[in-house]
Design an enzyme around this catalytic site. Structure first.
Site, PDB file in Angstrom:
ATOM      1  N   ASN A   9       0.879  -1.174   0.000  1.00 31.02           N
ATOM      2  CA  ASN A   9       0.000   0.000   0.000  1.00 31.02           C
ATOM      3  C   ASN A   9       0.916   1.224   0.000  1.00 31.02           C
ATOM      4  OD1 ASN A   9      -1.796   2.047   0.495  1.00 31.02           O
ATOM      5  ND2 ASN A   9      -2.417   1.332   2.539  1.00 31.02           N
ATOM      6  N   LYS A  11       0.242   4.264  -0.358  1.00 29.56           N
ATOM      7  CA  LYS A  11      -0.369   5.466   0.239  1.00 29.56           C
ATOM      8  C   LYS A  11      -0.065   6.703  -0.629  1.00 29.56           C
ATOM      9  CE  LYS A  11      -0.313   3.137   4.628  1.00 29.56           C
ATOM     10  NZ  LYS A  11      -0.314   3.201   6.080  1.00 29.56           N
ATOM     11  N   HIS A  93      -9.724   0.773   4.620  1.00 26.38           N
ATOM     12  CA  HIS A  93      -8.473   1.062   5.318  1.00 26.38           C
ATOM     13  C   HIS A  93      -8.732   2.048   6.460  1.00 26.38           C
ATOM     14  CE1 HIS A  93      -4.435   2.396   6.207  1.00 26.38           C
ATOM     15  NE2 HIS A  93      -4.013   1.305   5.603  1.00 26.38           N
ATOM     16  N   GLU A  95      -7.092   4.465   7.595  1.00 26.16           N
ATOM     17  CA  GLU A  95      -6.845   5.890   7.292  1.00 26.16           C
ATOM     18  C   GLU A  95      -8.042   6.505   6.584  1.00 26.16           C
ATOM     19  OE1 GLU A  95      -3.011   5.370   5.413  1.00 26.16           O
ATOM     20  OE2 GLU A  95      -2.181   4.866   7.370  1.00 26.16           O
ATOM     21  N   GLU A 165      -5.576  -5.190  10.264  1.00 26.79           N
ATOM     22  CA  GLU A 165      -4.568  -4.146  10.501  1.00 26.79           C
ATOM     23  C   GLU A 165      -4.909  -3.379  11.776  1.00 26.79           C
ATOM     24  OE1 GLU A 165      -2.589  -2.898   6.585  1.00 26.79           O
ATOM     25  OE2 GLU A 165      -4.443  -1.782   6.726  1.00 26.79           O
ATOM     26  N   GLY A 171       2.041   2.210  10.751  1.00 25.34           N
ATOM     27  CA  GLY A 171       2.976   3.329  10.634  1.00 25.34           C
ATOM     28  C   GLY A 171       3.628   3.735  11.945  1.00 25.34           C
ATOM     29  N   SER A 211       3.089  -2.119  10.401  1.00 30.45           N
ATOM     30  CA  SER A 211       4.536  -2.161  10.654  1.00 30.45           C
ATOM     31  C   SER A 211       5.148  -3.530  10.375  1.00 30.45           C
ATOM     32  CB  SER A 211       4.844  -1.697  12.085  1.00 30.45           C
ATOM     33  OG  SER A 211       4.414  -0.347  12.252  1.00 30.45           O
TER      34      SER A 211
HETATM   35  P1  PGA Z   1       2.536   0.252   7.658  1.00 38.31           P
HETATM   36  O1  PGA Z   1       1.099   0.411   6.940  1.00 38.31           O
HETATM   37  O2  PGA Z   1       3.113  -1.045   7.103  1.00 38.31           O
HETATM   38  O3  PGA Z   1       3.313   1.450   7.229  1.00 38.31           O
HETATM   39  O4  PGA Z   1       2.293   0.163   9.105  1.00 38.31           O
HETATM   40  C1  PGA Z   1       0.266  -0.693   6.692  1.00 38.31           C
HETATM   41  C2  PGA Z   1      -1.035  -0.223   6.067  1.00 38.31           C
HETATM   42  O5  PGA Z   1      -1.508   0.852   6.411  1.00 38.31           O
HETATM   43  O6  PGA Z   1      -1.597  -0.921   5.203  1.00 38.31           O
END
Ligand code: PGA
Length: 248
Positions: A9, A11, A93, A95, A165, A171, A211
């Site tokens: 992803n 982003k 997601h 976010e 997740e 993140g 992460s």
């Molecule tokens: P991250 O994000 O690996 O940077 O924690 C995962 C995601 O949001 O899909």
């Protein structure tokens, strides 16, 4: 028996040339991994990426609008994605849920429209920190599934991939332990078996995200109910992404 998947992803990262170079670098190594690979890019690179697409690394969109067209300034519809040949989408997601205020009704509408239009969906779920600290994470995530996807028919549901997740791990550099992730993946699979059948549950790929990186992927992917990862930060470097994909 079920698909192993490592998906990136990206982003809101990368310039166009960086995105194309990253895609090409991943593709060069893709024959050496034992899982399916996908990347989810910003809309504006999708057309150019599509020109490079090969059968080893599929290309998808991080979002879409559930209306086919109309007065939705700044939005991109599923029909516009289809027109570019995009078949993979992320839905739910955290976010988008938190920063873009997508509630269960919007997510369900997106799921339904994407299903009806033949998209392959990675559906994301996961709890915030306070829910985890109160030990309510299992109920919370199972409720997300109930609100968003468990109404699908068995054949529709079989076209889904689920990504668990935990929001506190995204993140933050703080990963769920393999046992924490396995616990909830097993509960998700159990709920699928109850709602559909053991067979549907056994075939469902459930990815871990939050992460996940080249250091911790091996231990996570060794768990029986973890079928790969949805990778954010660590998907932006080809070497690391490929190393994660080699962690099975
Ligand atoms: P991250 O994000 O690996 O940077 O924690 C995962 C995601 O949001 O899909």
């Amino acid at each position: 028996m079920r698909k192993k998947v490592v998906a990136g992803n990206w982003k809101m990262n990368l310039t166009k040339s960086e995105a194309l170079t990253l895609y090409q670098s991943i593709s060069k190594e893709a024959e050496n991994v034992n899982c399916e690979l996908a990347v989810f890019s910003s809309y504006i690179f999708l057309d150019a990426l599509k020109q490079l697409e090969n059968s080893h690394v599929s290309i998808g969109a991080q979002n879409f609008h559930q209306e086919p067209k109309g007065a939705f300034t700044g939005e991109v519809s599923f029909t516009q994605l289809k027109d570019l040949g995009i078949q993979n989408v992320l839905i739910g997601h955290s976010e988008r849920r938190m920063l873009c205020h997508e509630d269960d009704a919007i997510i369900k509408a997106k799921i339904d429209v994407a299903m009806a239009n033949g998209f392959q969906i990675i559906y994301c779920c996961g709890e915030p920190l306070n829910i985890r600290e109160n030990n309510q994470h299992i109920d919370f995530v199972l409720n997300q599934l109930k609100e968003n996807v468990l109404h699908l028919s068995e054949s529709e549901f079989s076209r889904l991939i689920i990504a668990y997740e935990p929001i506190w791990a995204i993140g933050t550099g703080k990963t769920a332990t393999p046992d924490q992730a396995e616990e909830i993946h097993a509960e998700i699979r159990k709920a699928i078996a109850q709602n559909y059948s053991e067979e549907v549950a056994a075939k469902m790929s459930i990815l871990y995200g939050g992460s996940c990186n080249a250091k911790n992927a091996h231990e996570l992917f060794a768990k029986p109910n973890i079928d790969g990862g949805l990778i954010g930060g660590a998907s932006l470097k080809a070497d690391e992404f490929i190393e994660i994909a080699k962690s099975f």
